[in-house]
Design an enzyme around this catalytic site. Structure first.
Site, PDB file in Angstrom:
ATOM      1  N   GLY A  46       6.434   4.481  -8.874  1.00 13.07           N
ATOM      2  CA  GLY A  46       6.317   3.766  -7.601  1.00 13.07           C
ATOM      3  C   GLY A  46       5.550   2.460  -7.652  1.00 13.07           C
ATOM      4  N   GLU A 101      -1.951   1.777  -7.750  1.00  9.64           N
ATOM      5  CA  GLU A 101      -1.120   2.795  -7.103  1.00  9.64           C
ATOM      6  C   GLU A 101      -0.305   2.181  -5.971  1.00  9.64           C
ATOM      7  OE1 GLU A 101       0.422   5.367  -6.950  1.00  9.64           O
ATOM      8  OE2 GLU A 101      -0.736   7.217  -7.010  1.00  9.64           O
ATOM      9  N   ASP A 102       0.799   2.817  -5.680  1.00 13.84           N
ATOM     10  CA  ASP A 102       1.632   2.338  -4.577  1.00 13.84           C
ATOM     11  C   ASP A 102       1.071   2.799  -3.239  1.00 13.84           C
ATOM     12  OD1 ASP A 102       2.218   5.011  -5.124  1.00 13.84           O
ATOM     13  OD2 ASP A 102       4.383   4.725  -5.301  1.00 13.84           O
ATOM     14  N   ASP A 105      -2.022   9.112  -0.539  1.00 16.73           N
ATOM     15  CA  ASP A 105      -1.728  10.054   0.539  1.00 16.73           C
ATOM     16  C   ASP A 105      -2.852  11.092   0.545  1.00 16.73           C
ATOM     17  OD1 ASP A 105      -0.567  11.804   2.323  1.00 16.73           O
ATOM     18  OD2 ASP A 105       1.369  11.909   1.334  1.00 16.73           O
ATOM     19  N   LYS A 133      -2.276   6.060   3.390  1.00 17.31           N
ATOM     20  CA  LYS A 133      -1.652   6.722   4.525  1.00 17.31           C
ATOM     21  C   LYS A 133      -2.738   7.316   5.408  1.00 17.31           C
ATOM     22  CE  LYS A 133       2.527   8.546   3.916  1.00 17.31           C
ATOM     23  NZ  LYS A 133       3.580   9.522   3.635  1.00 17.31           N
ATOM     24  N   PHE A 155       7.056   9.172   6.486  1.00 16.66           N
ATOM     25  CA  PHE A 155       7.540   8.946   5.129  1.00 16.66           C
ATOM     26  C   PHE A 155       8.159   7.565   5.027  1.00 16.66           C
ATOM     27  CE2 PHE A 155       9.790   9.499   1.174  1.00 16.66           C
ATOM     28  CZ  PHE A 155       8.812  10.146   0.437  1.00 16.66           C
ATOM     29  N   ASP A 162       9.900   5.611  -3.202  1.00 15.47           N
ATOM     30  CA  ASP A 162      11.221   6.241  -3.183  1.00 15.47           C
ATOM     31  C   ASP A 162      11.284   7.463  -2.293  1.00 15.47           C
ATOM     32  OD1 ASP A 162       9.540   7.876  -4.992  1.00 15.47           O
ATOM     33  OD2 ASP A 162      11.402   8.972  -5.362  1.00 15.47           O
ATOM     34  N   ARG A 168      13.803   2.375  -3.877  1.00 14.07           N
ATOM     35  CA  ARG A 168      12.709   1.626  -4.518  1.00 14.07           C
ATOM     36  C   ARG A 168      12.980   0.129  -4.495  1.00 14.07           C
ATOM     37  NH1 ARG A 168       9.386   5.319  -7.187  1.00 14.07           N
ATOM     38  NH2 ARG A 168      10.402   7.054  -8.239  1.00 14.07           N
TER      39      ARG A 168
END
Ligand code: IMP
Ligand code: MG
Length: 183
Positions: A46, A101-102, A105, A133, A155, A162, A168
């Site tokens: 990601g 990191e993308d 969470d 998030k 989401f 993805d 993506r």
């Protein structure tokens, strides 16, 4: 601007929004790592899109390496089980490591990764995440030093993120229609 994908309910962050965020983060990192040569560790898959943009927004010398961990499978909920799929090729002892990191969470993936990298005696380990998030009443297990933006608890896909390996390549970040993941 790219036309909106039919599976996207709404666009959360446009290409312009993303560019602004990434250049701000790049400037912060450039300032903090002046005179150093950090190793940016991109968490596959990601974070590749964000990493590619972020490194071009950083002006100090740096290296890049990649790690692959698996925590999600094809679903939308964190399993809590982290598996190393690909380890670093670089020795990190004495290095300033910046994990890229993308999205953060639960933070379970990252807290595991940080512990693992700390055991190799780097000079420092920090985290740069494009998004965090926001989940009511819940704090991620990890406190990132660099945060691009906060996103609501839905989401999202695009800009590297993805659902079952799809989306993506969307240049923006959007909320996926719930019917696409079978809610
Ligand atoms: P955590 O361990 O719960 O923090 O999960 C982090 C990883 O889950 C991220 O690196 C993403 O790969 C994935 N993830 C979490 N939320 C989303 C989302 O909304 N869309 C796509 N991937 C997500
Ligand atoms: Mg993923």
């Amino acid at each position: 601007m790219a036309e909106q994908h039919p599976d996207i309910e709404s666009v959360l962050l446009s290409e312009d929004d993303i560019r602004t965020i990434v250049s701000r983060m790049g400037a912060e990192i450039t300032k903090d790592y002046e005179g150093k040569n950090p190793l940016l560790v991109a968490v596959l898959r990601g974070a590749v899109v964000f990493t590619a943009d972020l490194i071009r927004a950083i002006e100090c010398p740096l290296s890049v390496d990649f790690m692959a961990v698996s925590s999600y499978g094809d679903g939308v909920k964190s399993s809590g089980v982290v598996r190393i799929v690909k380890d670093l090729d670089t020795k990190i002892e004495g290095r300033d490591v910046l994990i890229v990191e993308d999205i953060l969470d639960s933070g379970l993936t990252l807290s595991y990764l940080i512990r693992m990298l700390q055991s190799r005696n780097p000079a420092s380990v920090r985290v740069a995440t494009f998004a965090v998030k926001d989940i009511e009443g819940k704090k991620p297990a990890v406190a990132p030093t660099y945060v691009g933006t906060h996103v609501p608890d839905s989401f999202i896909v695009g800009y590297g993120l993805d659902f079952a390996e799809r989306y993506r390549n969307l240049p923006y970040i959007g909320v996926l229609k719930p019917e696409v993941y079978g809610d």
